[in-house]
Write a protein that holds these residues in place. Sequence first.
Motif, PDB file in Angstrom:
ATOM      1  N   GLU A  23      40.867  43.948  39.519  1.00 38.60           N
ATOM      2  CA  GLU A  23      39.891  43.597  38.524  1.00 38.60           C
ATOM      3  C   GLU A  23      39.845  41.889  38.418  1.00 38.60           C
ATOM      4  N   ASP A  24      41.204  41.553  37.842  1.00 37.58           N
ATOM      5  CA  ASP A  24      41.022  40.058  37.478  1.00 37.58           C
ATOM      6  C   ASP A  24      42.486  39.418  37.922  1.00 37.58           C
ATOM      7  N   THR A  25      42.613  38.218  38.116  1.00 40.53           N
ATOM      8  CA  THR A  25      43.835  37.641  38.708  1.00 40.53           C
ATOM      9  C   THR A  25      44.061  36.610  37.945  1.00 40.53           C
ATOM     10  N   PHE A  26      45.422  36.275  37.697  1.00 42.99           N
ATOM     11  CA  PHE A  26      45.957  35.296  36.640  1.00 42.99           C
ATOM     12  C   PHE A  26      47.216  34.490  37.518  1.00 42.99           C
ATOM     13  N   GLN A  91      44.960  34.206  27.605  1.00 46.62           N
ATOM     14  CA  GLN A  91      45.164  35.138  28.984  1.00 46.62           C
ATOM     15  C   GLN A  91      45.953  36.164  28.400  1.00 46.62           C
ATOM     16  N   LYS A  94      43.783  38.693  26.646  1.00 50.41           N
ATOM     17  CA  LYS A  94      42.539  39.242  27.721  1.00 50.41           C
ATOM     18  C   LYS A  94      43.371  40.194  28.334  1.00 50.41           C
ATOM     19  N   ILE A  95      44.531  39.973  28.919  1.00 53.74           N
ATOM     20  CA  ILE A  95      45.250  41.004  29.754  1.00 53.74           C
ATOM     21  C   ILE A  95      45.482  42.306  28.954  1.00 53.74           C
ATOM     22  N   LYS A  98      42.608  44.525  28.076  1.00 49.58           N
ATOM     23  CA  LYS A  98      42.185  45.465  29.249  1.00 49.58           C
ATOM     24  C   LYS A  98      43.205  46.467  29.426  1.00 49.58           C
ATOM     25  N   TYR A 104      44.453  50.457  33.152  1.00 51.03           N
ATOM     26  CA  TYR A 104      44.813  49.484  33.774  1.00 51.03           C
ATOM     27  C   TYR A 104      46.029  48.987  33.586  1.00 51.03           C
ATOM     28  N   GLU A 121      51.307  35.265  41.305  1.00 54.54           N
ATOM     29  CA  GLU A 121      50.027  35.747  40.971  1.00 54.54           C
ATOM     30  C   GLU A 121      50.046  37.180  40.611  1.00 54.54           C
ATOM     31  N   ALA A 123      47.837  40.570  38.588  1.00 50.35           N
ATOM     32  CA  ALA A 123      46.340  41.110  38.634  1.00 50.35           C
ATOM     33  C   ALA A 123      46.261  42.407  37.521  1.00 50.35           C
ATOM     34  N   VAL A 124      45.172  42.305  37.042  1.00 53.33           N
ATOM     35  CA  VAL A 124      44.986  43.539  36.051  1.00 53.33           C
ATOM     36  C   VAL A 124      43.960  44.430  37.138  1.00 53.33           C
TER      37      VAL A 124
END
Length: 158
Positions: A23-26, A91, A94-95, A98, A104, A121, A123-124
């Motif tokens: 879904e999303d990476t950080f 951040q 947000k994680i 989710k 998730y 790196e 990811a969610v």
Amino acid sequence: MPKEKGQKVVATNRRARHDYLIEDTFEAGLVLTGTEVKSLRLGRASLVDGYGFIDGGEAWLDAVHIPEYADGTWNNHAPRRKRKLLLHKPQILKIESKVKQGGYTIVPLQIYFNDGRAKVEIAVAKGKREYDKRQALRERQDKREAERAMSSRKHLGE
């Protein structure tokens, strides 16, 4: 001024992209001990069983295997200890929102050095069903066959 320039990938989790829908990476920093950094610089790490979690407003990475440094002494690190992730508060929030939604999870995708600093790196991601995995493999195989047919036609002179 950092001694090293650029990005050097230490380990990637290829299985994560197969098993999860990203879904999303950080990009997060890692809190490491000296022997862990030395072991990573040798290119030794495994992200296969790794996962992340949020506890008390802090992000953690657990079950990532960084083997003991061969030339380390009595102060060598534990290979599978939980390590703190360095993220900004928005951040983390947000994680956390989710993950609390349900379905998730936090998955590490790769560990690398960015200008001499160890980064991970994360990811969610949402777990894929078995039929989604088969469909993705089938699509990849069809694409490969189409490219093969096009290239063979090109080599034959059309």
